[in-house]
Design an enzyme around this catalytic site. Structure first.
Site, PDB file in Angstrom:
ATOM      1  N   ASP A  27     -29.833-100.317  95.837  1.00  0.00           N
ATOM      2  CA  ASP A  27     -28.383-100.348  96.022  1.00  0.00           C
ATOM      3  C   ASP A  27     -27.806-101.474  95.174  1.00  0.00           C
ATOM      4  OD1 ASP A  27     -25.809-100.225  96.999  1.00  0.00           O
ATOM      5  OD2 ASP A  27     -26.283-101.255  98.886  1.00  0.00           O
ATOM      6  N   ASN A  29     -24.198-102.110  95.215  1.00  0.00           N
ATOM      7  CA  ASN A  29     -22.861-102.527  95.651  1.00  0.00           C
ATOM      8  C   ASN A  29     -22.750-102.736  97.166  1.00  0.00           C
ATOM      9  OD1 ASN A  29     -23.078 -99.889  96.371  1.00  0.00           O
ATOM     10  ND2 ASN A  29     -21.049 -99.280  95.650  1.00  0.00           N
ATOM     11  N   ASP A  31     -23.355-101.062  99.786  1.00  0.00           N
ATOM     12  CA  ASP A  31     -22.933-100.061 100.769  1.00  0.00           C
ATOM     13  C   ASP A  31     -24.124 -99.426 101.485  1.00  0.00           C
ATOM     14  OD1 ASP A  31     -23.980 -98.458  98.815  1.00  0.00           O
ATOM     15  OD2 ASP A  31     -22.237 -97.123  98.657  1.00  0.00           O
ATOM     16  N   ASP A  35     -28.079 -96.293  94.206  1.00  0.00           N
ATOM     17  CA  ASP A  35     -27.129 -95.741  93.240  1.00  0.00           C
ATOM     18  C   ASP A  35     -27.650 -95.875  91.812  1.00  0.00           C
ATOM     19  OD1 ASP A  35     -26.521 -98.529  92.582  1.00  0.00           O
ATOM     20  OD2 ASP A  35     -25.410 -98.548  94.481  1.00  0.00           O
ATOM     21  N   ASP A 104     -33.125 -82.979  88.607  1.00  0.00           N
ATOM     22  CA  ASP A 104     -33.490 -81.969  89.595  1.00  0.00           C
ATOM     23  C   ASP A 104     -32.482 -80.837  89.456  1.00  0.00           C
ATOM     24  OD1 ASP A 104     -34.608 -80.808  91.980  1.00  0.00           O
ATOM     25  OD2 ASP A 104     -35.119 -82.844  92.631  1.00  0.00           O
ATOM     26  N   ASP A 205     -35.901 -76.955  91.687  1.00  0.00           N
ATOM     27  CA  ASP A 205     -36.026 -76.823  93.133  1.00  0.00           C
ATOM     28  C   ASP A 205     -36.315 -75.370  93.532  1.00  0.00           C
ATOM     29  OD1 ASP A 205     -35.526 -78.432  95.621  1.00  0.00           O
ATOM     30  OD2 ASP A 205     -34.082 -76.828  95.994  1.00  0.00           O
ATOM     31  N   GLU A 261     -40.773 -76.143  91.369  1.00  0.00           N
ATOM     32  CA  GLU A 261     -41.312 -76.211  92.722  1.00  0.00           C
ATOM     33  C   GLU A 261     -41.576 -74.780  93.193  1.00  0.00           C
ATOM     34  OE1 GLU A 261     -40.238 -78.126  97.078  1.00  0.00           O
ATOM     35  OE2 GLU A 261     -38.706 -77.069  95.934  1.00  0.00           O
ATOM     36  N   HIS A 334     -40.523 -86.564  98.033  1.00  0.00           N
ATOM     37  CA  HIS A 334     -39.533 -86.872  99.072  1.00  0.00           C
ATOM     38  C   HIS A 334     -39.617 -85.922 100.276  1.00  0.00           C
ATOM     39  CE1 HIS A 334     -38.048 -83.595  96.738  1.00  0.00           C
ATOM     40  NE2 HIS A 334     -37.097 -83.361  97.630  1.00  0.00           N
ATOM     41  N   ASP A 335     -40.498 -84.933 100.214  1.00  0.00           N
ATOM     42  CA  ASP A 335     -40.648 -83.983 101.326  1.00  0.00           C
ATOM     43  C   ASP A 335     -41.941 -84.185 102.112  1.00  0.00           C
ATOM     44  OD1 ASP A 335     -38.293 -82.630 100.594  1.00  0.00           O
ATOM     45  OD2 ASP A 335     -39.375 -81.275  99.251  1.00  0.00           O
TER      46      ASP A 335
HETATM   47  C1  GLC Z   1     -36.867 -78.308  98.049  1.00  0.00           C
HETATM   48  C2  GLC Z   1     -36.585 -79.780  98.071  1.00  0.00           C
HETATM   49  C3  GLC Z   1     -36.182 -80.171  99.453  1.00  0.00           C
HETATM   50  C4  GLC Z   1     -34.922 -79.420  99.809  1.00  0.00           C
HETATM   51  C5  GLC Z   1     -35.098 -77.911  99.633  1.00  0.00           C
HETATM   52  C6  GLC Z   1     -33.782 -77.213  99.622  1.00  0.00           C
HETATM   53  O1  GLC Z   1     -37.949 -77.980  98.838  1.00  0.00           O
HETATM   54  O2  GLC Z   1     -37.691 -80.497  97.592  1.00  0.00           O
HETATM   55  O3  GLC Z   1     -35.979 -81.550  99.587  1.00  0.00           O
HETATM   56  O4  GLC Z   1     -34.566 -79.690 101.129  1.00  0.00           O
HETATM   57  O5  GLC Z   1     -35.732 -77.588  98.420  1.00  0.00           O
HETATM   58  O6  GLC Z   1     -33.075 -77.528  98.462  1.00  0.00           O
HETATM   59 CA    CA Z   2     -24.653 -98.280  96.588  1.00  0.00          CA
END
Ligand code: GLC
Ligand code: CA
Length: 558
Positions: A27, A29, A31, A35, A104, A205, A261, A334-335
């Site tokens: 971050d 700023n 918040d 970013d 992405d 995605d 993906e 991230h999943d």
């Molecule tokens: C993919 C992404 C996931 C998202 C899903 C819907 O699996 O990696 O984070 O929630 O698609 O876009």
């Molecule tokens: Ca920020």
């Protein structure tokens, strides 16, 4: 660049990709939300680490129902992350630091707040109507029995036209209709717009979900609240045709990196997506190895790791694509919950097991992906209350468990805690200052309290750290073509404790030995007499011939 081992040499095969989840990286700023300016500040760190490409999770304008995976404007930046000027600066600065930027691309669905959808829902003859998938109800109910990936039905009723629209994820993520050539052209134009700006590629995605089986038949509902859409949505009838069109009209005109993906993809299917002659993508993210520990409740059950099975799966991908297409290599994103907590050990053997997991993955054939924090061994979170979670998926699942399935709250909580995507989404741990150096404001999701022990600053100073080990893994790949192009062969297939394999390129052989347990185990490598002089990567201080200590990893170059 020529050929090696029958494989055409390309820069993206020799790269290491680093994934940033912008909301949780840095971050700038106060918040409490990461970013673009924050990322700019950390570019020198990434250059020091030695990675080549940054994959940014979505940075586009979004109401954040699914943290940016619901896009309301594809040519604009999420307000919380900054402005287009910030993005342009990030791109320029990244390139100055020898880092490429991969965006992405989320085009299986948009946000319901996207202008296309706002138009589409207005009337059946609106020019944007066919950008989405609309159907009449059946006897006053949904058009079919499909469940959405985030719980509930995959259909939402819309009053304006008395029809339902399809959303394979949340109701705020309506699926785009790829059978409409006008929509496809809109997407292709948008991709070219970003590539013309200078971005270096796309992570796509759920790209294998863009072509649905006509008729949208009911899915199997045995033992489930809703029908399973998998066979009618994943790898559908026109997906290869659409990706080839995308390649011809867009990708082939640029020198870019692409990875799609692809949940539920098989090796056979992948040969089409990533085959060197297919004219589609460079790589896919397969899910087979990530699903190896699933049980009764799918990902919400985590069985103990069956190493023999994991080896079988990864070997099938390694040998299946060798010389035909290219693999992506990943443990985290991230999943997924954090790998060191999942298949390593986040207590006594934190340091060793994180290094072992890194070794095991990075010595395989393919392009490795490092998810932010993996390089310092960030762990799962010891969540104590449901209020600490932010992710729509796990919150809906908790609700289903408790209110629809009638599971007791403690069990439901334990399942969420272990598998929630929020384990991966807590702020990056930079140093031991307040909030781990992520933000001076209140973070949108709590920092893992172990930031005081596990952080970049401490590990940068310690040559024995996970961070330095990752830096070396990356460097070793750069210096040795065998790591990139060598062929792979599994050793000791039936050994339940050790993941051992060799790589071969010309006269050279690389032996990789990884102990996945907290016990000492004996090993004997067929065809090789262990020789300490040939040890090139090692995560331990002691070396005993024929025995691996807990989570020990060794790489020999012969
Ligand atoms: C993919 C992404 C996931 C998202 C899903 C819907 O699996 O990696 O984070 O929630 O698609 O876009
Ligand atoms: Ca920020």
């Amino acid at each position: 660049m020529g050929q090696k081992n029958g494989i055409e040499k390309t820069w993206w095969k020799e790269s290491v990709v680093y994934q940033i989840y912008p909301r949780s990286y840095q971050d700038s700023n106060k918040d409490g939300i990461g970013d673009l300016q924050g990322i700019i500040k950390r570019l020198p760190y990434l250059q020091w680490l030695g990675v080549d490409v940054i994959w940014l999770s979505p940075i586009y304008k979004s109401p954040n129902d699914d943290n940016g995976y619901d896009i309301s404007e594809y040519r604009d930046i999420m307000t919380e992350f900054g402005t287009m000027e910030d993005f342009d600066l990030l791109l320029t600065e990244a390139h100055k630091h020898d880092l490429k930027i991969m965006l992405d691309l989320v085009v299986n669905h948009s946000s319901d707040e996207h202008a296309w959808f706002v138009e589409s829902r207005k009337s059946t003859d609106n020019p944007y109507r066919d950008y989405y998938i609309w159907r009449e109800g059946k006897e006053g109910k949904e058009p079919n029995n499909w469940g959405g990936s985030f719980g509930g039905s995959a259909w939402k009723y819309d009053e304006a036209t008395n029809m339902y629209f399809l959303h394979t994820f949340s109701p705020k993520q309506p699926d785009l209709n790829w059978d409409n050539p006008v929509l496809r052209d809109e997407v292709f134009k948008m991709m070219s717009w970003w590539l013309d700006k200078g971005v270096d590629g796309f992570r796509m995605d759920v790209i294998n979900m863009i072509s649905k089986v006509p008729g949208l038949p009911d899915g199997n509902q045995e033992g489930r609240l809703y029908g399973d859409f998998t066979p009618y949505v994943m790898n559908g009838p026109h997906v290869h045709e659409y990706l080839q069109e995308m390649n011809q009209k867009v990708l082939s005109k640029y020198d870019v990196i692409t990875v799609g993906e692809a949940p539920a993809v098989t090796v056979e299917e992948a040969k089409q997506y990533v085959g060197f002659d297919s004219g589609e993508l460079n790589m896919v993210f397969e899910f087979e190895h990530m699903c190896v520990d699933e049980g009764q409740y799918g990902k919400w059950t985590k069985l103990p790791l069956d190493l023999v099975k994991l080896k079988e799966i990864l070997t099938k991908w390694q040998t299946g694509l060798d010389g035909i297409g290219w693999n992506s290599l990943y443990w985290n994103n991230h999943d997924q919950p954090r790998i060191v907590s999942r298949w390593g050990n986040d207590g006594e053997y934190h340091n060793k097991s994180a290094k072992m997991l890194g070794t095991c993955l990075h010595m395989m054939q393919g392009t490795p992906y490092i998810y932010q924090g993996e390089e310092i061994g960030m762990t799962n979170v010891d969540f104590t209350s449901i209020d600490q979670f932010r992710d729509i998926e796990c919150l809906n699942q908790y609700d289903d468990f408790v209110n629809k399935i009638g599971m007791d709250k403690e069990e439901a909580f334990a399942r969420i805690k272990k598998s929630s995507r929020d384990n991966a989404r807590t702020p990056m741990q930079w140093d031991s200052s307040v909030n781990g150096g992520f933000s001076e404001g209140a973070p949108w999701i709590e920092v893992n309290p172990n930031y005081t022990d596990i952080n970049v600053e401490a590990q940068k100073e310690d040559k024995n750290s996970i961070l330095h080990f990752y830096k070396n893994l990356i460097k070793y790949r750069k210096d040795h073509e065998i790591v990139v192009y060598g062929s792979y062969e599994l050793l000791l297939a039936d050994d339940p404790n050790v993941f051992a394999y060799k790589r071969s390129l010309g006269e050279q052989t690389l032996y990789v030995l990884c102990n996945f347990t907290d016990q000492s185990v004996d090993v004997e490598i067929p065809g090789y007499e262990e020789d300490k002089n040939q040890l090139v990567i090692h995560n331990d201080t002691e070396w005993t011939k024929g025995t691996l200590r807990p989570y020990e990893a060794r790489v020999y170059l012969v």
